[in-house]
Design a protein around this motif. Structure first.
Motif, PDB file in Angstrom:
ATOM      1  N   VAL A 154       0.820  -1.213   0.000  1.00  0.00           N
ATOM      2  CA  VAL A 154       0.000   0.000   0.000  1.00  0.00           C
ATOM      3  C   VAL A 154       0.858   1.268   0.000  1.00  0.00           C
ATOM      4  CG1 VAL A 154      -0.257   0.433   2.494  1.00  0.00           C
ATOM      5  CG2 VAL A 154      -2.173   0.890   0.952  1.00  0.00           C
ATOM      6  N   LEU A 155       2.103   1.142   0.452  1.00  0.00           N
ATOM      7  CA  LEU A 155       2.970   2.323   0.518  1.00  0.00           C
ATOM      8  C   LEU A 155       3.798   2.542  -0.743  1.00  0.00           C
ATOM      9  CD1 LEU A 155       4.307   2.016   4.183  1.00  0.00           C
ATOM     10  CD2 LEU A 155       2.888   3.867   3.286  1.00  0.00           C
ATOM     11  N   ALA A 156       4.192   1.473  -1.415  1.00  0.00           N
ATOM     12  CA  ALA A 156       5.180   1.597  -2.490  1.00  0.00           C
ATOM     13  C   ALA A 156       4.684   0.995  -3.796  1.00  0.00           C
ATOM     14  CB  ALA A 156       6.489   0.919  -2.074  1.00  0.00           C
ATOM     15  N   ASN A 157       5.054   1.648  -4.887  1.00  0.00           N
ATOM     16  CA  ASN A 157       4.805   1.141  -6.228  1.00  0.00           C
ATOM     17  C   ASN A 157       6.096   0.570  -6.806  1.00  0.00           C
ATOM     18  OD1 ASN A 157       2.008   1.944  -6.615  1.00  0.00           O
ATOM     19  ND2 ASN A 157       2.763   4.047  -6.620  1.00  0.00           N
ATOM     20  N   PRO A 158       5.993  -0.313  -7.816  1.00  0.00           N
ATOM     21  CA  PRO A 158       7.194  -0.778  -8.495  1.00  0.00           C
ATOM     22  C   PRO A 158       8.028   0.401  -8.994  1.00  0.00           C
ATOM     23  CG  PRO A 158       5.311  -2.078  -9.177  1.00  0.00           C
ATOM     24  CD  PRO A 158       4.764  -0.946  -8.358  1.00  0.00           C
ATOM     25  N   GLY A 159       9.324   0.331  -8.782  1.00  0.00           N
ATOM     26  CA  GLY A 159      10.204   1.423  -9.181  1.00  0.00           C
ATOM     27  C   GLY A 159      10.552   2.354  -8.041  1.00  0.00           C
ATOM     28  N   GLN A 160       9.746   2.357  -6.980  1.00  0.00           N
ATOM     29  CA  GLN A 160      10.096   3.138  -5.800  1.00  0.00           C
ATOM     30  C   GLN A 160      11.056   2.340  -4.928  1.00  0.00           C
ATOM     31  OE1 GLN A 160       5.819   4.260  -4.658  1.00  0.00           O
ATOM     32  NE2 GLN A 160       6.926   6.173  -4.270  1.00  0.00           N
ATOM     33  N   ASN A 161      11.518   2.939  -3.832  1.00  0.00           N
ATOM     34  CA  ASN A 161      12.437   2.241  -2.941  1.00  0.00           C
ATOM     35  C   ASN A 161      11.990   2.369  -1.496  1.00  0.00           C
ATOM     36  OD1 ASN A 161      13.979   4.565  -1.538  1.00  0.00           O
ATOM     37  ND2 ASN A 161      14.259   5.076  -3.709  1.00  0.00           N
ATOM     38  N   ILE A 162      12.433   1.424  -0.687  1.00  0.00           N
ATOM     39  CA  ILE A 162      12.225   1.479   0.749  1.00  0.00           C
ATOM     40  C   ILE A 162      13.578   1.368   1.438  1.00  0.00           C
ATOM     41  CG2 ILE A 162       9.911   0.477   0.618  1.00  0.00           C
ATOM     42  CD1 ILE A 162      11.149  -2.179   1.595  1.00  0.00           C
ATOM     43  N   LEU A 163      13.668   1.899   2.645  1.00  0.00           N
ATOM     44  CA  LEU A 163      14.901   1.849   3.420  1.00  0.00           C
ATOM     45  C   LEU A 163      14.778   0.774   4.483  1.00  0.00           C
ATOM     46  CD1 LEU A 163      15.611   5.692   3.839  1.00  0.00           C
ATOM     47  CD2 LEU A 163      15.993   4.200   1.872  1.00  0.00           C
TER      48      LEU A 163
END
Length: 404
Positions: A154-163
């Protein structure tokens, strides 16, 4: 060399026969009508499955090591507190589960987000004046793994990043990569009881950062952040306008999205939901106190024993079920890395510790402290025997390097 142009003549959606003409150096020749190709099976694995990689399973499953047959196996690798029987489930919990099962009221489908009564029970249990909760704030999932998956989706789409913390729980990276989300690893500092390197964390934030994962208490480190450190983490997140995923649902801004995602499955176990309110309110406080006392005693015992072993540097845990130990590899030059070290520990001493390469942090290993006290003492004794056999002082290690 002749060049050929293949022309395919035909109209309509379905062309059973193809009229093929070959042109060679300007001369046309027809091969006439030929039958179209038969359909062939081409069932392929999905892109998500190809991107799914669990480093723990990949490393552990590739270990083809037989334990020492003269010594009983001691596994300090599996984070399951029930395996050895010294941390049994409370009787109240067992009775609540049996009664829910016997009632027959929880055998059907439940709402995908969980029964309303269960959500109300959880909200009431965790609500406080500073952060009031209502049933609509709660979504029940099938274990923490599904909660993490929903939150990431729910927070991230493909191509985004998480830490993600390093060392850290490997499932974060496994789930993220399978969804096409990039993972950036921020460092934890062993010399500061695994606090976050806040400068490094903030340096990784960019316009594509969807969230920062904060695992506290930590797996694999067993660390617990102080209030002051948590406030500094919040300050970074606030300054960068990046949400925090702290092993829980993240706030009102994504609740509607979570509701929709939860409907992809049929929801968590109904029998557990039927027992949940009783589990929350009738499990005696002594159960938690006694469990924590056992874990604290085991942690102190294990830390003290491992601290006395040359070449090892354990980091004292403050919570969870884990303890991380640094291997001073310069004193064990015959081993290339922590994986080799732990493999030999299994084959020679029948003690299985998880190499911290599984958690993106080489040259450490993780110990699970849920085992009985006598097993911890035996395991630490064997680890000491192993290290004394392979330990090389500074001079010995240098001579060995020269011999290579």
């Amino acid at each position: 060399m002749d060049s050929y142009l293949i022309q395919v003549n035909g109209q309509g959606d379905h062309v059973p026969l193809l009229d093929i003409h070959l042109k060679s150096n300007g001369n046309s020749m027809s091969l006439g009508k030929v039958k179209g190709r038969k359909p062939r099976w081409a069932v392929r694995a999905s892109e998500m499955s190809k991107k799914t990689f669990n480093p723990v399973r990949a490393i552990v499953d590739s270990m083809k090591v037989e334990p020492n047959p003269k010594k009983a196996m001691i596994s300090l690798s599996l984070g399951d507190p029930t395996v050895f029987g010294n941390l049994p489930t409370n009787d109240e919990v067992t009775r609540a589960m049996k009664e829910a099962l016997d009632s027959g009221r929880y055998n059907g489908y439940a709402p995908s987000v969980g029964y309303q009564s269960c959500r109300e029970a959880v909200a009431a249990y965790y609500s406080c004046p500073e952060a009031p909760l209502e049933a609509q704030d709660v979504i029940l999932t099938s274990g923490c793994s599904q909660a993490i998956e929903l939150a990431l989706a729910v927070l991230a789409n493909p191509g985004q990043n998480i830490l993600v913390p390093r060392p850290g729980f490997s499932l974060y990276k496994t789930l993220a990569l399978s969804m096409g989300i990039e993972v950036k690893l921020y460092n934890l500092l062993p010399e500061k009881s695994w606090e976050i390197d806040l400068k490094h964390l903030e340096s990784l934030v960019d316009e594509k950062t969807a969230c920062v994962i904060v695992n506290n208490p930590s797996n694999p480190c067993g660390s617990v952040f102080s209030k002051g450190h948590l406030q500094k983490i919040l300050a970074v997140a606030s300054r960068q306008c990046v949400p925090i995923l702290a092993d829980e649902i993240y706030g009102d801004m994504i609740r509607d999205g979570l509701l929709r995602l939860s409907q992809r499955i049929l929801g968590p176990c109904t029998i557990v939901q039927g027992a949940l309110e009783r589990i929350l309110h009738r499990t005696p406080p002594d159960f938690y106190h006694n469990t924590l006392s056992i874990l604290k005693s085991n942690a102190d015992l294990c830390y003290a024993a491992l601290s006395a072993i040359p070449g090892l540097q354990p980091v004292r845990p403050a919570g969870a079920m884990y303890l991380m130990v640094e291997i001073e590899m310069e004193h064990f030059p015959e081993f290339e890395n922590d994986v080799e070290f732990t493999e030999r520990l299994i084959s020679e001493q029948s003690v299985f510790c998880l190499p911290a390469t599984c958690f993106e942090y080489p040259n450490f290993f993780r110990v699970v402290i849920t085992v009985p006290e006598e097993m911890i003492l035996e395991a630490c004794s064997r680890i000491q025997e192993f290290c004394e056999m392979h330990y090389q002082g500074a001079e010995g290690a240098q001579d060995l390097e020269c011999d290579k």
